[in-house]
Design an enzyme around this catalytic site. Structure first.
Site, mmCIF file in Angstrom:
data_model
loop_
_atom_site.group_PDB
_atom_site.id
_atom_site.type_symbol
_atom_site.label_atom_id
_atom_site.label_comp_id
_atom_site.label_asym_id
_atom_site.label_seq_id
_atom_site.Cartn_x
_atom_site.Cartn_y
_atom_site.Cartn_z
ATOM 1 N N GLU A 1 -16.341 33.684 15.803
ATOM 2 C CA GLU A 1 -16.133 34.437 14.559
ATOM 3 C C GLU A 1 -16.720 33.695 13.359
ATOM 4 O O GLU A 1 -16.762 34.214 12.258
ATOM 5 C CB GLU A 1 -14.630 34.705 14.361
ATOM 6 C CG GLU A 1 -13.742 33.478 14.156
ATOM 7 C CD GLU A 1 -13.351 32.774 15.462
ATOM 8 O OE1 GLU A 1 -14.102 32.846 16.461
ATOM 9 O OE2 GLU A 1 -12.282 32.116 15.454
ATOM 10 N N ARG A 2 -17.198 32.434 13.594
ATOM 11 C CA ARG A 2 -17.680 31.663 12.446
ATOM 12 C C ARG A 2 -19.153 31.946 12.134
ATOM 13 O O ARG A 2 -19.587 31.812 11.001
ATOM 14 C CB ARG A 2 -17.474 30.174 12.700
ATOM 15 C CG ARG A 2 -15.989 29.833 12.589
ATOM 16 C CD ARG A 2 -15.720 28.397 12.867
ATOM 17 N NE ARG A 2 -14.875 28.265 14.040
ATOM 18 C CZ ARG A 2 -14.625 27.132 14.655
ATOM 19 N NH1 ARG A 2 -15.173 26.024 14.228
ATOM 20 N NH2 ARG A 2 -13.844 27.090 15.708
ATOM 21 N N SER B 1 -13.832 24.565 23.068
ATOM 22 C CA SER B 1 -13.055 23.316 23.128
ATOM 23 C C SER B 1 -12.185 23.285 24.390
ATOM 24 O O SER B 1 -11.843 24.329 24.955
ATOM 25 C CB SER B 1 -12.186 23.203 21.871
ATOM 26 O OG SER B 1 -11.323 24.318 21.796
ATOM 27 N N CYS C 1 -22.254 19.735 22.039
ATOM 28 C CA CYS C 1 -21.413 19.255 23.140
ATOM 29 C C CYS C 1 -22.134 18.158 23.921
ATOM 30 O O CYS C 1 -21.518 17.445 24.696
ATOM 31 C CB CYS C 1 -21.043 20.398 24.071
ATOM 32 S SG CYS C 1 -22.467 21.059 24.923
HETATM 33 P P1 NAD Z 1 -13.297 26.901 20.101
HETATM 34 O O1 NAD Z 1 -12.623 26.520 21.358
HETATM 35 O O2 NAD Z 1 -12.548 26.790 18.824
HETATM 36 O O3 NAD Z 1 -13.785 28.438 20.168
HETATM 37 C C1 NAD Z 1 -14.554 28.916 21.241
HETATM 38 C C2 NAD Z 1 -14.279 30.402 21.423
HETATM 39 O O4 NAD Z 1 -12.897 30.584 21.758
HETATM 40 C C3 NAD Z 1 -14.538 31.239 20.169
HETATM 41 O O5 NAD Z 1 -15.143 32.453 20.543
HETATM 42 C C4 NAD Z 1 -13.136 31.449 19.608
HETATM 43 O O6 NAD Z 1 -13.021 32.666 18.893
HETATM 44 C C5 NAD Z 1 -12.275 31.470 20.854
HETATM 45 N N1 NAD Z 1 -10.912 30.984 20.580
HETATM 46 C C6 NAD Z 1 -10.542 30.046 19.665
HETATM 47 N N2 NAD Z 1 -9.208 29.851 19.715
HETATM 48 C C7 NAD Z 1 -8.725 30.672 20.664
HETATM 49 C C8 NAD Z 1 -7.414 30.912 21.193
HETATM 50 N N3 NAD Z 1 -6.339 30.264 20.726
HETATM 51 N N4 NAD Z 1 -7.288 31.797 22.188
HETATM 52 C C9 NAD Z 1 -8.351 32.461 22.677
HETATM 53 N N5 NAD Z 1 -9.634 32.275 22.227
HETATM 54 C C10 NAD Z 1 -9.807 31.385 21.228
HETATM 55 O O7 NAD Z 1 -14.665 26.059 20.039
HETATM 56 P P2 NAD Z 1 -15.712 25.956 18.848
HETATM 57 O O8 NAD Z 1 -15.110 25.158 17.744
HETATM 58 O O9 NAD Z 1 -16.267 27.286 18.526
HETATM 59 O O10 NAD Z 1 -16.888 25.120 19.564
HETATM 60 C C11 NAD Z 1 -16.894 23.714 19.610
HETATM 61 C C12 NAD Z 1 -16.367 23.211 20.939
HETATM 62 O O11 NAD Z 1 -17.123 23.769 22.012
HETATM 63 C C13 NAD Z 1 -16.505 21.702 21.089
HETATM 64 O O12 NAD Z 1 -15.348 21.208 21.706
HETATM 65 C C14 NAD Z 1 -17.721 21.555 21.999
HETATM 66 O O13 NAD Z 1 -17.763 20.357 22.737
HETATM 67 C C15 NAD Z 1 -17.552 22.731 22.885
HETATM 68 N N6 NAD Z 1 -18.799 23.101 23.543
HETATM 69 C C16 NAD Z 1 -18.911 22.851 24.877
HETATM 70 C C17 NAD Z 1 -20.094 23.155 25.542
HETATM 71 C C18 NAD Z 1 -20.236 22.897 27.005
HETATM 72 O O14 NAD Z 1 -21.161 23.444 27.622
HETATM 73 N N7 NAD Z 1 -19.370 22.107 27.616
HETATM 74 C C19 NAD Z 1 -21.149 23.723 24.831
HETATM 75 C C20 NAD Z 1 -20.986 23.979 23.470
HETATM 76 C C21 NAD Z 1 -19.795 23.666 22.832
#
Ligand code: NAD
Length: 499
Positions: A176-177, A226, A281
């Site tokens: 959503e960001r 995350s 990541c």
């Molecule tokens: P995030 O977990 O906050 O959000 C990811 C997605 O989950 C978004 O679409 C968000 O709307 C949704 N979300 C957030 N909170 C939720 C909840 N309580 N219940 C259900 N859905 C929810 O992650 P972010 O801040 O957007 O991205 C950064 C993170 O992603 C970092 O930890 C990074 O390491 C990780 N990442 C991992 C990889 C990988 O391949 N391992 C790749 C890119 C990013």
């Protein structure tokens, strides 16, 4: 105020829940748009449309589906600058970095153009007398992807390209960001010939995600984000009987051996640690030099390089090394982790706390930070910082350095810098991390290999893109066919064997 739309049934569609989130320009700190948060009913309607569209899409031959992806690649190249500019505007990363985000997604689309070959089944001629046996890969139906803010083009493409190539329809719930680029990608796919409903972009928060997790027509869920959310989605999705793969957070270490080219290693650490403001990541966030002399010499080289990094808005062009963090909350979190590092006794040898940019005082910029003498019990070591902060954890020996990486809860990426093939080979074999670089700081595998971390960085059996994606987005059906001829043998009541 601009209102971003969902993309449903082949067109932009206004949200009806009445709930919205703010979308910022991180360089100015101003809200530029609002994004609708879908209700459970809107998610349900989107899934139903997708299920309808999937029937015809699955009947379209793999070659014709691949042609839609071919055309999509052309359109991505045509609109590259437009996409990159919008991506930088909402995410904050530099324009060259935004293009990289799109191109690494595009490469997976190119790989998926080989779907007809990858979807070929298996055939055993004369498995028994007059019996042939064959296995085919069939699409799952409606599948969904939930993606993070840090790669708003690449990760959606990693998910929807193989899913669509396999004949599924896809529900994308992007971050959503920075939600605009995913909608632009869906528009381009529609222009390329994808039937309406086959790719649905539904914006939202936990409400939309939970509705997808509960929906009985959603057969598979792929998540990137995350670790706490990855664990939640993996548990809920599996309990609901879905196929699930979740990729989580990271803490990536680079071991620097005494025989390494230290200038090369220092440059690699600066690029991998501070590129995209550390919001990757696969960013390297921990340097592990082996031996005091290596550590002293490495830190001495790092300090001037880190101090001279240029931080600014994407509009400043190529002169900028990295941009702002994605939100004010992300900035506050990083700065509070820096304070905890100081309080817990780490040595802050480059201090970016006072960084400010004239004309962009409200932007979410964070200056570069470098810590030395970090220990594994400190918060700045244990937490994924996701900001422009590199920590140095000094190790007395190779075995100690290896043990530090092995003991970390995350296992996404890691690297070793050395001139010694023996050490590099030992490291690659023994390390419990999914992606390993040897004198390569960010070892992101190319599209035809697979991407995935170990330990708390990955949940599920299969990786993203490469051949694994075709396994994840299909299920196997095996047919045993007999065309009897000659004398019939009568009923057989025992379990048949070939002996
Ligand atoms: P995030 O977990 O906050 O959000 C990811 C997605 O989950 C978004 O679409 C968000 O709307 C949704 N979300 C957030 N909170 C939720 C909840 N309580 N219940 C259900 N859905 C929810 O992650 P972010 O801040 O957007 O991205 C950064 C993170 O992603 C970092 O930890 C990074 O390491 C990780 N990442 C991992 C990889 C990988 O391949 N391992 C790749 C890119 C990013």
């Amino acid at each position: 105020m601009k209102e971003i739309c969902h993309f449903l049934d082949g067109k932009q569609t206004t949200g009806s829940s009445g709930r919205f989130g703010d979308v910022y320009n991180p360089a100015t700190g101003q809200v530029e748009a609002k994004v609708p948060f879908a209700s459970a009913d809107e998610v349900d309607a989107a899934v139903r449309q997708a299920a309808e569209a999937q029937i015809g899409w699955a009947q379209t031959s793999p070659q014709r589906r691949a042609r839609v992806l071919m055309k999509f690649v052309d359109l991505l190249n045509r609109d590259m600058d437009l996409l990159a500019t919008q991506l930088s505007r909402e995410h904050g990363k530099t324009l060259p970095d935004a293009r990289g985000d799109i191109v690494r997604g595009l490469e997976v689309v190119e790989f998926c153009i080989g779907a007809p070959h990858l979807l070929k089944g298996e055939f055993s001629d004369s498995a028994g007398r007059g019996i042939d046996m064959y296995s085919m890969r069939q699409p799952l139906g409606v599948v969904a992807g939930i993606t993070p803010f840090n790669f708003p083009a690449m990760i959606p493409m990693w998910k929807f390209a193989p899913a669509l190539a396999c004949g599924n329809s896809f529900i994308l719930k992007p971050s959503e960001r920075d939600p605009s680029v995913p909608v632009m990608l869906a528009e381009l796919l529609t222009e390329a010939g994808l039937p309406p409903g086959a790719l649905q972009v539904v914006h939202g928060d936990k409400v939309a995600v939970d509705a997808l997790l509960r929906h009985d027509r959603v057969m598979a869920i792929g998540f990137v984000g995350s670790t706490p959310i990855a664990e939640y989605i993996y548990a809920q999705g599996c309990a609901a009987g879905k196929r699930v793969q979740c990729f989580g957070g990271a803490k990536n270490h680079m071991i620097v051996m005494p025989d390494a080219d230290l200038d090369l290693a220092a440059d690699a650490l600066v690029g991998a640690g501070y590129g995209a403001a550390g919001e990757r990541c696969m960013a390297i966030s921990v340097a592990v030099p082996v031996g005091q002399r290596t550590a002293d010499a490495l830190v001495e080289r790092l300090i001037p390089k880190v101090e001279s990094l240029q931080v600014g808005p994407y509009t400043a062009g190529e002169a900028i090394d990295y941009g702002p963090l994605v939100t004010g909350a992300a900035k506050e979190r990083v700065l509070s982790l820096v304070e905890s590092g100081i309080e817990q006794g780490a040595e802050l040898v480059v201090d970016g706390r006072k960084f400010s940019l004239q004309g962009y005082e409200d932007g979410f910029f964070v200056g570069p930070h470098l810590f030395d003498r970090v220990t594994t019990s400190m918060e700045i070591y244990k937490e994924e910082i996701f900001g422009p902060v590199l920590s140095t954890v000094r190790a007395a020996s190779y075995e100690q350095a290896l043990g530090t990486v092995m003991d970390n809860q995350y296992g996404n990426g890691t690297a070793i810098y050395t001139r010694d093939g023996d050490t590099a080979r030992d490291f690659a074999h023994r390390i419990n991390v999914g992606m390993v670089g040897v004198n390569v700081p960010i070892p992101v595998p190319l599209a035809y290999h697979t991407f995935g971390g170990w330990k708390k960085s990955g949940f599920g059996d299969l990786n993203q893109h490469g051949p694994d994606a075709f396994r994840f987005y299909t299920r196997t059906k095996t047919v045993t066919a007999r065309w009897p001829s000659g004398i019939k043998e009568g009923a057989v009541l025992n379990f048949p064997t070939l002996s």
